[in-house]
Design a protein around this motif. Structure first.
Motif, mmCIF file in Angstrom:
data_model
loop_
_atom_site.group_PDB
_atom_site.id
_atom_site.type_symbol
_atom_site.label_atom_id
_atom_site.label_comp_id
_atom_site.label_asym_id
_atom_site.label_seq_id
_atom_site.Cartn_x
_atom_site.Cartn_y
_atom_site.Cartn_z
ATOM 1 N N LYS A 263 0.836 -1.210 0.000
ATOM 2 C CA LYS A 263 0.000 0.000 0.000
ATOM 3 C C LYS A 263 0.870 1.258 0.000
ATOM 4 C CE LYS A 263 -3.978 1.996 2.433
ATOM 5 N NZ LYS A 263 -4.880 1.863 3.603
ATOM 6 N N ALA A 264 1.946 1.242 0.788
ATOM 7 C CA ALA A 264 2.859 2.390 0.842
ATOM 8 C C ALA A 264 3.597 2.562 -0.487
ATOM 9 C CB ALA A 264 3.858 2.209 1.978
ATOM 10 N N ILE A 265 3.966 1.443 -1.091
ATOM 11 C CA ILE A 265 4.659 1.503 -2.385
ATOM 12 C C ILE A 265 3.739 2.091 -3.444
ATOM 13 C CG2 ILE A 265 5.639 0.091 -4.249
ATOM 14 C CD1 ILE A 265 6.709 -1.794 -2.070
ATOM 15 N N ILE A 266 2.489 1.627 -3.485
ATOM 16 C CA ILE A 266 1.529 2.126 -4.476
ATOM 17 C C ILE A 266 1.264 3.617 -4.268
ATOM 18 C CG2 ILE A 266 -0.891 1.992 -5.227
ATOM 19 C CD1 ILE A 266 -0.705 -1.048 -4.677
ATOM 20 N N SER A 267 1.136 4.018 -3.019
ATOM 21 C CA SER A 267 0.909 5.431 -2.710
ATOM 22 C C SER A 267 2.044 6.297 -3.251
ATOM 23 C CB SER A 267 0.770 5.615 -1.200
ATOM 24 O OG SER A 267 0.614 6.982 -0.873
ATOM 25 N N ASN A 268 3.269 5.834 -3.079
ATOM 26 C CA ASN A 268 4.429 6.564 -3.602
ATOM 27 C C ASN A 268 4.450 6.557 -5.131
ATOM 28 O OD1 ASN A 268 6.825 7.459 -1.557
ATOM 29 N ND2 ASN A 268 5.557 5.846 -0.654
ATOM 30 N N LEU A 269 4.058 5.433 -5.731
ATOM 31 C CA LEU A 269 4.031 5.330 -7.186
ATOM 32 C C LEU A 269 3.013 6.290 -7.800
ATOM 33 C CD1 LEU A 269 4.256 1.455 -7.636
ATOM 34 C CD2 LEU A 269 5.897 3.113 -8.513
ATOM 35 N N GLU A 270 1.880 6.417 -7.140
ATOM 36 C CA GLU A 270 0.822 7.284 -7.664
ATOM 37 C C GLU A 270 1.236 8.748 -7.709
ATOM 38 O OE1 GLU A 270 -3.061 4.625 -6.230
ATOM 39 O OE2 GLU A 270 -2.385 6.350 -5.053
ATOM 40 N N ASN A 271 2.210 9.110 -6.883
ATOM 41 C CA ASN A 271 2.655 10.502 -6.822
ATOM 42 C C ASN A 271 4.021 10.711 -7.454
ATOM 43 O OD1 ASN A 271 0.443 11.689 -5.104
ATOM 44 N ND2 ASN A 271 1.157 10.091 -3.719
ATOM 45 N N LEU A 272 4.445 9.710 -8.244
ATOM 46 C CA LEU A 272 5.765 9.772 -8.849
ATOM 47 C C LEU A 272 5.679 10.263 -10.283
ATOM 48 C CD1 LEU A 272 8.776 8.911 -8.215
ATOM 49 C CD2 LEU A 272 8.240 6.792 -9.429
ATOM 50 N N ASP A 273 6.542 11.181 -10.653
ATOM 51 C CA ASP A 273 6.591 11.668 -12.032
ATOM 52 C C ASP A 273 6.911 10.510 -12.971
ATOM 53 O OD1 ASP A 273 6.108 14.215 -11.198
ATOM 54 O OD2 ASP A 273 8.216 14.824 -11.184
ATOM 55 N N GLY A 274 6.144 10.431 -14.052
ATOM 56 C CA GLY A 274 6.376 9.360 -15.014
ATOM 57 C C GLY A 274 5.557 8.125 -14.738
ATOM 58 N N LEU A 275 4.888 8.084 -13.596
ATOM 59 C CA LEU A 275 4.014 6.949 -13.288
ATOM 60 C C LEU A 275 2.679 7.486 -12.755
ATOM 61 C CD1 LEU A 275 6.262 4.221 -11.632
ATOM 62 C CD2 LEU A 275 4.899 3.982 -13.683
ATOM 63 N N ALA A 276 2.098 8.386 -13.510
ATOM 64 C CA ALA A 276 0.843 9.000 -13.079
ATOM 65 C C ALA A 276 -0.305 8.002 -13.200
ATOM 66 C CB ALA A 276 0.558 10.239 -13.927
ATOM 67 N N MET A 277 -1.352 8.240 -12.434
ATOM 68 C CA MET A 277 -2.497 7.333 -12.411
ATOM 69 C C MET A 277 -3.144 7.164 -13.776
ATOM 70 S SD MET A 277 -3.365 5.647 -9.738
ATOM 71 C CE MET A 277 -5.135 5.421 -9.802
ATOM 72 N N GLU A 278 -3.098 8.226 -14.597
ATOM 73 C CA GLU A 278 -3.751 8.113 -15.908
ATOM 74 C C GLU A 278 -2.986 7.193 -16.852
ATOM 75 O OE1 GLU A 278 -1.346 12.020 -15.969
ATOM 76 O OE2 GLU A 278 -2.665 10.954 -14.598
ATOM 77 N N LYS A 279 -1.731 6.826 -16.496
ATOM 78 C CA LYS A 279 -0.936 5.952 -17.360
ATOM 79 C C LYS A 279 -0.837 4.533 -16.822
ATOM 80 C CE LYS A 279 2.744 7.752 -19.279
ATOM 81 N NZ LYS A 279 4.058 8.423 -19.448
ATOM 82 N N PHE A 280 -1.032 4.378 -15.521
ATOM 83 C CA PHE A 280 -0.917 3.061 -14.901
ATOM 84 C C PHE A 280 -2.069 2.815 -13.931
ATOM 85 C CE2 PHE A 280 3.357 3.948 -16.287
ATOM 86 C CZ PHE A 280 3.844 2.720 -16.691
ATOM 87 N N GLN A 281 -2.460 1.578 -13.846
ATOM 88 C CA GLN A 281 -3.537 1.179 -12.935
ATOM 89 C C GLN A 281 -2.982 0.166 -11.948
ATOM 90 O OE1 GLN A 281 -6.808 -1.499 -14.378
ATOM 91 N NE2 GLN A 281 -8.084 0.296 -13.968
ATOM 92 N N PHE A 282 -3.266 0.373 -10.661
ATOM 93 C CA PHE A 282 -2.721 -0.488 -9.613
ATOM 94 C C PHE A 282 -3.832 -1.333 -8.994
ATOM 95 C CE2 PHE A 282 -0.388 3.488 -9.867
ATOM 96 C CZ PHE A 282 0.915 3.047 -10.069
ATOM 97 N N SER A 283 -3.559 -2.610 -8.812
ATOM 98 C CA SER A 283 -4.545 -3.479 -8.177
ATOM 99 C C SER A 283 -4.469 -3.340 -6.661
ATOM 100 C CB SER A 283 -4.295 -4.936 -8.562
ATOM 101 O OG SER A 283 -3.131 -5.434 -7.902
ATOM 102 N N LYS A 284 -5.463 -3.847 -6.000
ATOM 103 C CA LYS A 284 -5.458 -3.875 -4.541
ATOM 104 C C LYS A 284 -4.513 -4.986 -4.070
ATOM 105 C CE LYS A 284 -8.572 -4.224 -0.565
ATOM 106 N NZ LYS A 284 -9.975 -4.459 -0.129
#
Length: 361
Positions: A263-284
């Motif tokens: 969960k912490a990794i995904i949270s960091n990924l969602e706010n990382l440049d180059g890995l925006a939510m509109e380009k990648f989808q994360f599962s639970k």
């Protein structure tokens, strides 16, 4: 973490593989993802850490079960020459069962897998192609044995001051059947050529005790950039909150062995440049467990002492203790005695992993 780490010991790794069912359990967690892959004429897989080849071989089996007539190009990254040998042993039968198969092995870095090109300019990649002749596993095995001298000569690695392993010479091995050469050869990965994958597996690809930023920067981000559109990367890692935490707490061994979760990794990924939510989808994220293999009752009494020592070593391995940390525990006779007693009194010892996926939109 100290440079000399128990986590890198071959004996500890082999003991862990032999005594736990983690490889089998991880494979079962991956199978549903394979079943959901869209049917294509060509599917590209990347196993970002093949280990002893068990999971890689199981992925090939499952793919054949779902798509027996599709071309499968599977690339396996591995820095350890021992694991490359162990993986090759498992491949002859896979080439018999699934002729439309190409296996590529490399020791290159995560950041170099996208184009199979060393980050340092003008570094030559040592390339080797093995085109298998014949139709049975025995013939294929004899031909794969010819790779022994190549691997022994070129698949060495160094450990830097931060404890990271890196190749001495970047290598690339391509293996495929001669009777499928016309179909496969033009698609096999080549040095300097862009490689994008339909499916990437990152199984225990980073240390649990590494920082979240380090896991993302060194492993997840470079791997995700190699996904095709609609491609999926599956990540699984140790999660803690299991027998290790309980045993160490009772034995007064305090350490944050699993500092962050998926969960912490995904949270960091969602706010990382180059890995925006509109380009990648994360599962639970989902947790699953594995444990020690059961010892036949008739040999328990003969092996009780060695089995206990083995379990302690495996627990240290999963917690990724360094050699210095382990030595410190063993020098404390009271603590090691207490640890053994706690393990003997455990009804069931289990270990938690987490799994989640990243899909490129």
């Amino acid at each position: 973490m100290p440079k000399n780490r128990f986590y890198d010991s071959r004996l500890s790794y082999l003991s862990f593989v032999q005594n736990t069912d983690e490889k089998k359990i991880i494979s079962k967690q991956i199978y549903p993802y394979i079943s959901k892959l869209p049917k294509k004429n060509i599917t590209r897989f990347l196993d970002a850490g093949i280990g002893d080849g068990t999971i890689t071989a199981n992925i090939i089996k499952k793919f054949h079960d779902v798509y027996p007539n599709s071309l499968l190009l599977i690339t396996g990254k591995e820095i350890s020459f021992e694991d490359v040998f162990n993986s090759l042993i498992k491949m002859p039968e896979r080439f018999v069962e699934h002729p439309k198969l190409a296996v590529t092995l490399t020791n290159m870095k995560f950041s170099e897998l996208g184009d199979l090109k060393p980050n340092i300019k003008n570094t030559p990649v040592i390339n080797k192609n093995i085109i298998l002749k014949g139709r049975n596993a025995f013939e294929f095995e004899k031909q794969l044995e010819k790779l022994d001298s190549f691997i022994n000569k070129n698949w060495g690695f160094d450990i830097d001051e931060s404890g990271r392993t890196a190749y001495v010479r970047p290598c690339l091995i391509n293996i495929y059947r001669e009777d499928c050469k016309e179909l496969i050869e033009k698609y096999i990965p080549k040095v300097g050529q862009k490689n994008e994958y339909d499916f990437i597996l990152a199984s225990q690809a980073y240390r649990s005790r590494s920082s979240t930023k380090g896991k993302i920067a060194n492993v997840i981000k470079p791997l995700s950039s190699s996904l095709k559109r609609d491609g999926v990367m599956v990540i699984t890692h140790s999660a803690g909150n299991d027998s290790i935490d309980a045993i160490f707490k009772k034995a007064s061994i305090s350490k944050d062995f699993f500092p962050d979760d998926a969960k912490a990794i995904i949270s960091n990924l969602e706010n990382l440049d180059g890995l925006a939510m509109e380009k990648f989808q994360f599962s639970k994220p989902k947790k699953y467990s594995y444990g020690f293999r059961k010892i036949p009752s008739e040999v328990v009494s003969q092996m009780s002492s060695s089995s206990l020592d083995s379990k302690i070593a495996n627990i240290f391995y999963i917690a990724q203790l360094s050699s210095d940390e382990i030595e410190k525990i063993h020098l404390n006779e009271l603590k090691i005695k207490k640890l053994k007693k706690i393990i003997l009194n455990q009804d069931k010892i289990f270990f938690n992993n987490e799994i989640f996926s990243i899909k490129k939109l």
